[in-house]
Design an enzyme around this catalytic site. Structure first.
Site, PDB file in Angstrom:
ATOM      1  N   TRP A 325       0.833  -1.202   0.000  1.00 49.07           N
ATOM      2  CA  TRP A 325       0.000   0.000   0.000  1.00 49.07           C
ATOM      3  C   TRP A 325       0.872   1.258   0.000  1.00 49.07           C
ATOM      4  O   TRP A 325       0.522   2.263  -0.610  1.00 49.07           O
ATOM      5  CB  TRP A 325      -0.906   0.001   1.232  1.00 49.07           C
ATOM      6  CG  TRP A 325      -1.736   1.236   1.381  1.00 49.07           C
ATOM      7  CD1 TRP A 325      -2.991   1.463   0.876  1.00 49.07           C
ATOM      8  CD2 TRP A 325      -1.380   2.439   2.088  1.00 49.07           C
ATOM      9  NE1 TRP A 325      -3.429   2.714   1.216  1.00 49.07           N
ATOM     10  CE2 TRP A 325      -2.471   3.342   1.956  1.00 49.07           C
ATOM     11  CE3 TRP A 325      -0.272   2.843   2.814  1.00 49.07           C
ATOM     12  CZ2 TRP A 325      -2.455   4.610   2.539  1.00 49.07           C
ATOM     13  CZ3 TRP A 325      -0.254   4.105   3.379  1.00 49.07           C
ATOM     14  CH2 TRP A 325      -1.338   4.970   3.247  1.00 49.07           C
ATOM     15  N   HIS A 326       2.020   1.179   0.662  1.00 46.71           N
ATOM     16  CA  HIS A 326       2.876   2.351   0.783  1.00 46.71           C
ATOM     17  C   HIS A 326       3.547   2.734  -0.532  1.00 46.71           C
ATOM     18  O   HIS A 326       3.929   3.903  -0.709  1.00 46.71           O
ATOM     19  CB  HIS A 326       3.944   2.128   1.855  1.00 46.71           C
ATOM     20  CG  HIS A 326       3.426   2.250   3.247  1.00 46.71           C
ATOM     21  ND1 HIS A 326       2.789   1.214   3.892  1.00 46.71           N
ATOM     22  CD2 HIS A 326       3.427   3.292   4.117  1.00 46.71           C
ATOM     23  CE1 HIS A 326       2.432   1.620   5.109  1.00 46.71           C
ATOM     24  NE2 HIS A 326       2.804   2.868   5.268  1.00 46.71           N
ATOM     25  N   GLY A 327       3.711   1.813  -1.425  1.00 45.54           N
ATOM     26  CA  GLY A 327       4.330   2.193  -2.685  1.00 45.54           C
ATOM     27  C   GLY A 327       4.694   1.010  -3.546  1.00 45.54           C
ATOM     28  O   GLY A 327       4.760  -0.135  -3.077  1.00 45.54           O
TER      29      GLY A 327
END
Length: 477
Positions: A325-327
């Site tokens: 989700w963060h990248g």
């Protein structure tokens, strides 16, 4: 427009004045003003992506109503999956397409095929992960009949696009924020005063702690191959406090601004670096995201029910997905995987809920064990942060390897050196202040409130004058 910019320092008072002195007659006028302000705030990044935000808002608003009005399961499922697929589709195209295309091409090259990835030349819309999750939770809750659909488009639009949380959270729930925006707010001086204090403390975290630590963390991580063990250890510590000061500072400012408008947002950080194990750390760090994945992914997968094998599977899924989700980078997946590995012994020994009480220290051996557990948890988290910060997994592994094999602990000059190692004293003072505040709701409260406020403002002005690092880390997610 950053929270720590001059433009925002002009924008916020104007919105505050209009909100309480011009558009204060009805709830609808208050909400309409906040929507206009939010859309203007978002368009300052890139006005073209404002259409994506409006489309996403209308999509979930309309599908939520259709789900509720459907008279059979087939219709409910159709509108539910339509919303899910389109939302995740946009997120996938803008955030993950290039990653998957490049990874697939590299895989083909590894097995002997020549492949050139087809990449999209698009900018990641700021805040897309946050407002997408706002809409997803709303639609999911309607589908499972936890809430009713919202028929007032203005109220729902404000829930999705409210500017303090629009680009970096916290990730709000319709069950919490929608009831607040559906009633007229009246000015509360004490609430507004608390909001101002929380904004100032958030600025201290961002400008004084995060931006100062960033100067050194960047210098060390960008030149890690020439750094000795002491510098690399300090680089990890600096980044740990950079990301905490940066993100929790943003959250504090978002919560403080909301109090200025008579709204209360969900708490997003609860002094995570005082955690005694990784499970407690994740109950205290980015609480809105952790609870989102718990409620909408972990529990539907079976949660902590079923066999140990199933529980282990669920833990690894939720941490790896959280990392992704963060990248779109393998380093984020590695960061999530490593945290799952940390969590595994607690799960297998049924100790993942053993530290849910408040931390109390006395002059005894229990306190020594508590402090040792806090230090150990911080060290484990910092090791994981190296993967989060590094450009590649190879860089992260080499960085950690050099700490072990270099074994030089002498002071090293940094090109960006400004405060030298006095920064460690500043971090130590910050930790003491955080420890003193850990049982309080408001960060600047208690005795000598005016003195604390004056010192905080002085520190912001002093460090802000020399700050080289302005952006918030989580704006890229």
């Amino acid at each position: 427009m950053f929270f720590n910019s001059l433009a925002f320092a002009i924008f916020l008072p104007i919105v505050f004045f209009l909100y309480w002195f011009v558009f204060n007659k009805t709830k609808s006028s208050q909400n309409a003003l906040l929507i206009v302000a939010s859309y203007y705030f978002y368009s300052c990044w890139d006005w073209r992506f404002l259409f994506l935000l409006v489309f996403s808002t209308f999509l979930d608003y309309y599908t939520g109503i259709r789900i509720e009005k459907s008279t059979n399961d087939k219709g409910r499922k159709f509108w539910f999956w339509l919303s899910i697929i389109i939302n995740l589709g946009f997120l996938g195209i803008f955030k993950y397409y290039n990653f998957f295309s490049t990874s697939f091409a590299q895989m083909l090259t590894t097995v002997g095929f020549k492949a050139s990835p087809i990449l999209l030349d698009v900018v990641l819309p700021v805040g897309i992960s946050f407002y997408t999750f706002h809409g997803l939770s709303y639609v999911i809750d309607i589908y499972f009949k936890r809430i009713k659909a919202e028929y007032n488009f203005v109220d729902y639009s404000l829930f999705v696009s409210y500017f303090p949380l629009l680009v970096a959270g916290p990730i709000e729930r319709a069950t919490h924020l929608l009831p607040e925006v559906k009633v007229k707010r009246t000015f509360d001086f004490n609430q507004a005063k608390e909001g101002v204090c929380q904004i100032i403390w958030g600025l201290v975290k961002k400008v004084v702690i995060a931006d100062t630590c960033a100067t050194y963390a960047n210098a060390i991580f960008d030149n890690y191959s020439s750094m000795n063990s002491l510098s690399l250890i300090l680089g990890g510590i600096y980044f740990a406090f950079q990301i905490y000061g940066d993100f929790s500072g943003y959250s504090d400012m978002a919560l403080g601004m909301s109090k200025l408008f008579g709204l209360e947002l969900l708490r997003n950080f609860n002094y995570p670096y005082f955690s005694r194990d990784i499970a407690e750390f994740w109950r205290r760090w980015h609480i809105s995201l952790s609870s989102w994945f718990r409620d909408y992914l972990y529990i539907p997968l079976g949660g902590s029910k079923g066999s140990k094998a199933m529980q282990v599977r669920n833990v690894f899924i939720i941490f790896v997905v959280s990392g992704f989700w963060h990248g779109a980078n393998w380093t984020y997946l590695a960061w999530g995987f490593l945290n799952a590995v940390y969590f595994l012994p607690l799960l297998l020994l049924n100790r993942n809920r053993s530290n849910i009480d408040e931390i109390k220290l006395n002059w005894n051996w229990d306190s020594v064990r508590t402090i040792s557990s806090i230090v150990m948890t911080f060290c484990l988290s910092t090791i994981a942060w190296v993967f989060f910060r590094a450009k590649t997994i190879t860089d992260a592994c080499t960085y950690l390897k050099r700490i072990v094999v270099n074994r030089e602990f002498t002071s090293q000059y940094l090109v960006n050196e400004r405060y030298n190692y006095e920064i460690l004293l500043m971090i130590g003072l910050f930790v003491l202040v955080e420890w003193n505040n850990r049982t309080r709701v408001e960060p600047i409260s208690g005795k000598y409130n005016t003195v604390k406020l004056a010192l905080a403002i002085t520190a912001i002005i002093a460090f802000g004058t020399y700050s080289d690092y302005k952006e918030f880390i989580y704006f890229q997610f």
